[in-house]
Write an enzyme that holds these catalytic residues in place. Structure first.
Site, mmCIF file in Angstrom:
data_model
loop_
_atom_site.group_PDB
_atom_site.id
_atom_site.type_symbol
_atom_site.label_atom_id
_atom_site.label_comp_id
_atom_site.label_asym_id
_atom_site.label_seq_id
_atom_site.Cartn_x
_atom_site.Cartn_y
_atom_site.Cartn_z
ATOM 1 N N HIS A 1 -0.446 -34.615 78.180
ATOM 2 C CA HIS A 1 0.369 -33.590 78.827
ATOM 3 C C HIS A 1 -0.395 -32.280 79.024
ATOM 4 C CE1 HIS A 1 3.985 -32.506 80.647
ATOM 5 N NE2 HIS A 1 4.863 -32.714 79.676
ATOM 6 N N ARG A 2 -1.567 -32.143 78.398
ATOM 7 C CA ARG A 2 -2.379 -30.960 78.655
ATOM 8 C C ARG A 2 -2.946 -30.978 80.064
ATOM 9 N NH1 ARG A 2 -6.597 -31.616 73.829
ATOM 10 N NH2 ARG A 2 -6.542 -33.704 74.776
#
Length: 502
Positions: free
Chosen positions: A475-476
């Protein structure tokens, strides 16, 4: 007599240790350059180690099932000529003259008179040649007789390589509509006419490819050929495949009654201890690092893969794909490559520089990883520059990758520098799961089994081939919108493979 000491080399890139799984030679054996002397397991794979010297094995300097560091002496090899001294003396037995020589090796060298290690001046050791799977020995054709051929005759190929192979994706025997369609099986011999079906894909299930003697033996043993991974041409189930499957089944059945048996009151004897090392140790560390360093987000999508199933059947009949095993996994691999080009950030890596700065490295090439269960643990070899391969070339690469991984012969270089991974859990009959991202990547796609299910098309409920795709993302790098668009693109190809022609 001169004697060469061979030390454990680094067979990968920067590996510091390995475990000797098994020795293929014994003291007294005569070896030539590049003869396989042992199998070693590194943190990456199982590797056959060839001899860099020709001569007679004097001593094995490292035991089996023990982890040793790179550079540790593992074997002493002497002059081959000495093995033949003394007329009819057996190989490895020292002659009378050799026994009298102060430098001749004895069968058991005493600590008081060690044999010096010498290398002849001006002679360079030959380079190691890459070790790969050996060519199969010729198989004898079964004799013709009215009686059933006994199944206890061993196949020429090593049994362990087949028995421990993961359940392959197979095409099932004709079954009711609710039966799952496995995804990588043997090519059907024929198919029912699709014109009479409300759905043109209905009826594509057909018989597994196998010769009549194999079918007869399978029937006598009560084995469903659809459950046997086929390794013959175009996915044919061979006699050796049947023998391996039966041997595995018998071992499981024989061991089951004793599994819970405890004839002693000692509690510790009821616990089986399995050392974690080699590939399994490296995999465990990588998964922990990935799970606790990359914030995972997962999404899932149901897909009507009926057009994909039709396309796969057409490819199997095509002359261009003759002798090439084709499965829906091929279409998914092509779909992932296509979708990654439209959503490049899924084919990237989160990098923290030495100065502490964070960067996203988007890779304009696809080293497509395929997760494979092997006897040594989970491996993720990858297909280098998969984006440059044609559909047929990709199919061949997938077949080679799977065959090599099941045999435990995947090279360390084949598991490095992956950019995006597919895990085919549908091969085991699982609908979907939440995969963990392979370290160094930001996305992984899980491919569930394909089953016939009721599906609404133009207001009518008809049977269609349905699968579920799952994706996990870092999700980064990949936010919700990007992950959804990527999975939607993959699903679009599975629903309509003709989009690949655009």
């Amino acid at each position: 007599m001169t004697q060469q000491i061979f030390t454990l080399p680094d067979v990968g890139e920067g590996l510091t240790e390995a475990e000797i799984v098994s020795w293929k030679v014994r003291p007294g054996d005569v070896v030539a350059i590049n003869d396989i002397i042992c199998e070693i397991e590194t943190a990456k794979s199982l590797v056959e180690l060839p001899s860099p010297y020709a001569g007679t094995v004097v001593e094995l300097l490292a035991p089996e099932n023990e982890t040793i560091e790179v550079g540790t002496p593992i074997i002493a090899i002497g002059d081959a000529a000495k093995a033949h001294d003394g007329g009819g003396a057996p190989s490895g037995a020292p002659s009378a003259s050799a026994s009298a020589s102060p430098t001749a090796p004895a069968a058991a060298t005493s600590a008081e008179s060690p044999v010096p290690t010498v290398q002849e001046p001006g002679i360079e050791s030959a380079p190691l040649v890459g070790s790969g799977p050996k060519a199969d020995a010729a198989k004898r054709r079964p004799r013709k007789s009215g009686a059933s051929t006994p199944l206890n005759q061993r196949a020429a190929e090593p049994l362990g390589q087949r028995v421990s192979a993961p359940v392959n994706q197979r095409t099932a025997e004709p079954r009711p509509a609710s039966t799952p369609l496995s995804q990588g099986g043997a090519e059907p011999l024929g198919q029912r006419g699709a014109e009479s079906q409300p759905n043109p894909v209905v009826g594509l299930l057909a018989r597994v490819l196998a010769k009549p003697p194999v079918r007869r033996i399978a029937k006598e043993l009560g084995i469903n050929l659809a459950d046997v991974p086929g390794t013959g041409a175009r996915g044919e189930v061979t006699r050796a495949d049947l023998e391996s499957y039966q041997a595995q089944r018998e071992r499981e059945q024989d061991a089951a009654p004793q599994f819970w048996d405890h004839t002693t009151s000692s509690a510790h004897r009821r616990i089986e201890v399995i050392p974690v090392r080699g590939v399994r140790k490296a995999t465990a560390k990588a998964m922990v690092d990935s799970a606790f360093s990359a914030p995972h987000v997962s999404i899932f999508v149901d897909v009507d893969a009926s057009r994909t199933m039709e396309f796969v059947q057409r490819l199997k009949k095509s002359r261009d794909f003759e002798g090439v095993k084709v499965s829906p996994l091929l279409i998914l691999a092509k779909a992932v490559i296509w979708a990654a080009a439209r959503n490049p950030s899924v084919n990237s890596e989160w990098v923290t520089t030495p100065s502490g700065a964070d960067e996203v490295h988007i890779k304009h090439y696809m080293n497509l990883g395929i997760a494979a269960a092997t006897p040594r643990g989970l491996l993720v070899p990858n297909i280098k520059d998969a984006q440059d391969l044609s559909l047929k070339e990709l199919a061949i690469a997938l077949n080679d990758l799977a065959t090599t991984a099941r045999a435990g012969r995947t090279k360390p270089a084949d598991m490095q520098d992956g950019t995006l991974t597919i895990t085919n859990i549908g091969a085991l009959g699982i609908d979907i799961g939440t995969p963990i991202i392979n370290p160094g990547e930001v996305a992984i796609v899980a491919f569930g089994t394909i089953k016939q299910k009721p599906w609404v098309v133009s207001g009518e409920v008809i049977p269609r081939w349905i699968t579920t795709l799952g994706g996990s993302f870092d999700h980064r790098v990949v936010d919700g919108d990007l992950s959804a668009r990527f999975m939607a693109d993959v699903a679009a190809i599975m629903e309509e493979p003709a989009l690949l022609l655009d």
